[in-house]
Design a protein around this motif. Structure first.
Motif, PDB file in Angstrom:
ATOM      1  N   MET A   1     -14.307 -13.215 -12.962  1.00 61.60           N
ATOM      2  CA  MET A   1     -14.685 -11.649 -12.736  1.00 61.60           C
ATOM      3  C   MET A   1     -13.675 -10.602 -12.359  1.00 61.60           C
ATOM      4  SD  MET A   1     -16.828 -10.798  -9.886  1.00 61.60           S
ATOM      5  CE  MET A   1     -17.633  -9.664  -9.751  1.00 61.60           C
ATOM      6  N   ALA A   2     -13.297  -9.706 -13.326  1.00 64.78           N
ATOM      7  CA  ALA A   2     -11.802  -9.222 -13.051  1.00 64.78           C
ATOM      8  C   ALA A   2     -12.408  -8.116 -11.364  1.00 64.78           C
ATOM      9  CB  ALA A   2     -11.648  -7.793 -13.601  1.00 64.78           C
ATOM     10  N   ASP A   3     -11.070  -7.679 -10.877  1.00 62.90           N
ATOM     11  CA  ASP A   3     -11.509  -6.754 -10.068  1.00 62.90           C
ATOM     12  C   ASP A   3     -11.581  -5.956  -9.710  1.00 62.90           C
ATOM     13  OD1 ASP A   3     -10.515  -9.159  -8.160  1.00 62.90           O
ATOM     14  OD2 ASP A   3      -8.624  -8.494  -8.204  1.00 62.90           O
ATOM     15  N   PRO A   4     -12.082  -4.560  -9.663  1.00 55.49           N
ATOM     16  CA  PRO A   4     -12.065  -3.701  -9.814  1.00 55.49           C
ATOM     17  C   PRO A   4     -11.286  -2.544  -9.705  1.00 55.49           C
ATOM     18  CG  PRO A   4     -13.877  -3.610  -7.194  1.00 55.49           C
ATOM     19  CD  PRO A   4     -12.838  -5.205  -8.261  1.00 55.49           C
ATOM     20  N   ALA A   5     -10.825  -1.399 -10.702  1.00 54.87           N
ATOM     21  CA  ALA A   5     -10.045  -0.019 -10.210  1.00 54.87           C
ATOM     22  C   ALA A   5      -9.943   0.068  -8.603  1.00 54.87           C
ATOM     23  CB  ALA A   5     -10.002   0.478 -11.324  1.00 54.87           C
ATOM     24  N   PRO A   6      -9.141   0.014  -8.329  1.00 55.79           N
ATOM     25  CA  PRO A   6      -8.023   0.392  -7.005  1.00 55.79           C
ATOM     26  C   PRO A   6      -9.045   2.182  -7.025  1.00 55.79           C
ATOM     27  CG  PRO A   6      -6.390   0.251  -8.056  1.00 55.79           C
ATOM     28  CD  PRO A   6      -7.463  -0.678  -8.393  1.00 55.79           C
ATOM     29  N   ASP A   7      -9.231   2.663  -5.431  1.00 52.71           N
ATOM     30  CA  ASP A   7      -9.296   3.916  -6.027  1.00 52.71           C
ATOM     31  C   ASP A   7      -8.328   5.210  -6.103  1.00 52.71           C
ATOM     32  OD1 ASP A   7      -9.936   6.505  -4.605  1.00 52.71           O
ATOM     33  OD2 ASP A   7     -10.500   6.071  -3.317  1.00 52.71           O
ATOM     34  N   PRO A   8      -7.768   5.743  -6.781  1.00 55.59           N
ATOM     35  CA  PRO A   8      -6.263   6.423  -6.873  1.00 55.59           C
ATOM     36  C   PRO A   8      -5.994   7.064  -5.016  1.00 55.59           C
ATOM     37  CG  PRO A   8      -8.001   7.004  -8.602  1.00 55.59           C
ATOM     38  CD  PRO A   8      -8.657   6.410  -7.830  1.00 55.59           C
ATOM     39  N   VAL A  10      -6.474   5.524  -2.884  1.00 56.64           N
ATOM     40  CA  VAL A  10      -6.048   4.746  -1.558  1.00 56.64           C
ATOM     41  C   VAL A  10      -4.730   4.498  -2.652  1.00 56.64           C
ATOM     42  CG1 VAL A  10      -6.223   2.024  -1.288  1.00 56.64           C
ATOM     43  CG2 VAL A  10      -8.216   3.993  -1.228  1.00 56.64           C
ATOM     44  N   ALA A  11      -4.662   4.288  -3.643  1.00 58.13           N
ATOM     45  CA  ALA A  11      -3.501   3.231  -4.284  1.00 58.13           C
ATOM     46  C   ALA A  11      -2.795   4.471  -3.849  1.00 58.13           C
ATOM     47  CB  ALA A  11      -3.926   3.269  -5.744  1.00 58.13           C
ATOM     48  N   ALA A  12      -2.381   5.765  -3.996  1.00 56.06           N
ATOM     49  CA  ALA A  12      -1.530   6.968  -3.454  1.00 56.06           C
ATOM     50  C   ALA A  12      -0.865   6.609  -2.329  1.00 56.06           C
ATOM     51  CB  ALA A  12      -2.112   8.522  -3.903  1.00 56.06           C
ATOM     52  N   ARG A  13      -1.745   6.624  -1.383  1.00 54.04           N
ATOM     53  CA  ARG A  13      -1.319   6.625   0.264  1.00 54.04           C
ATOM     54  C   ARG A  13      -0.314   5.747   0.381  1.00 54.04           C
ATOM     55  NH1 ARG A  13      -2.015   7.143   5.151  1.00 54.04           N
ATOM     56  NH2 ARG A  13      -2.846   5.426   6.672  1.00 54.04           N
ATOM     57  N   ARG A  14      -0.885   3.937  -0.469  1.00 55.64           N
ATOM     58  CA  ARG A  14      -0.223   3.105  -0.490  1.00 55.64           C
ATOM     59  C   ARG A  14       1.197   3.043  -0.796  1.00 55.64           C
ATOM     60  NH1 ARG A  14      -4.176  -1.132  -2.342  1.00 55.64           N
ATOM     61  NH2 ARG A  14      -4.920  -1.088  -0.088  1.00 55.64           N
TER      62      ARG A  14
END
Length: 60
Positions: A1-8, A10-14
């Motif tokens: 099972m693949a991980d779902p794509a990260p929220d853009p 959330v990724a930008a904040r990180r």
């Protein structure tokens, strides 16, 4: 099972937080000089003996 794509968002904040930490470092020191006894003029053994020797006569 693949991980779902990260929220853009959330990724930008990180990524912003990672870059800020890389550029600025740790802004809060882990400890300051005020947290230690260093520099307060205290001798390593304390001055209890001197205080006991210099008791005024009315303190018996």
């Amino acid at each position: 099972m693949a991980d779902p794509a990260p929220d853009p968002a959330v990724a930008a904040r990180r990524e912003r937080l990672r870059r800020a930490a890389e550029l600025l470092g740790d802004l809060e020191p882990s400890g300051t000089r005020d947290d230690t006894d260093q520099g307060w003029g205290e001798s390593p053994g304390g001055n209890d003996a001197e205080l006991r020797r210099n008791v005024p006569p009315h303190h018996g």
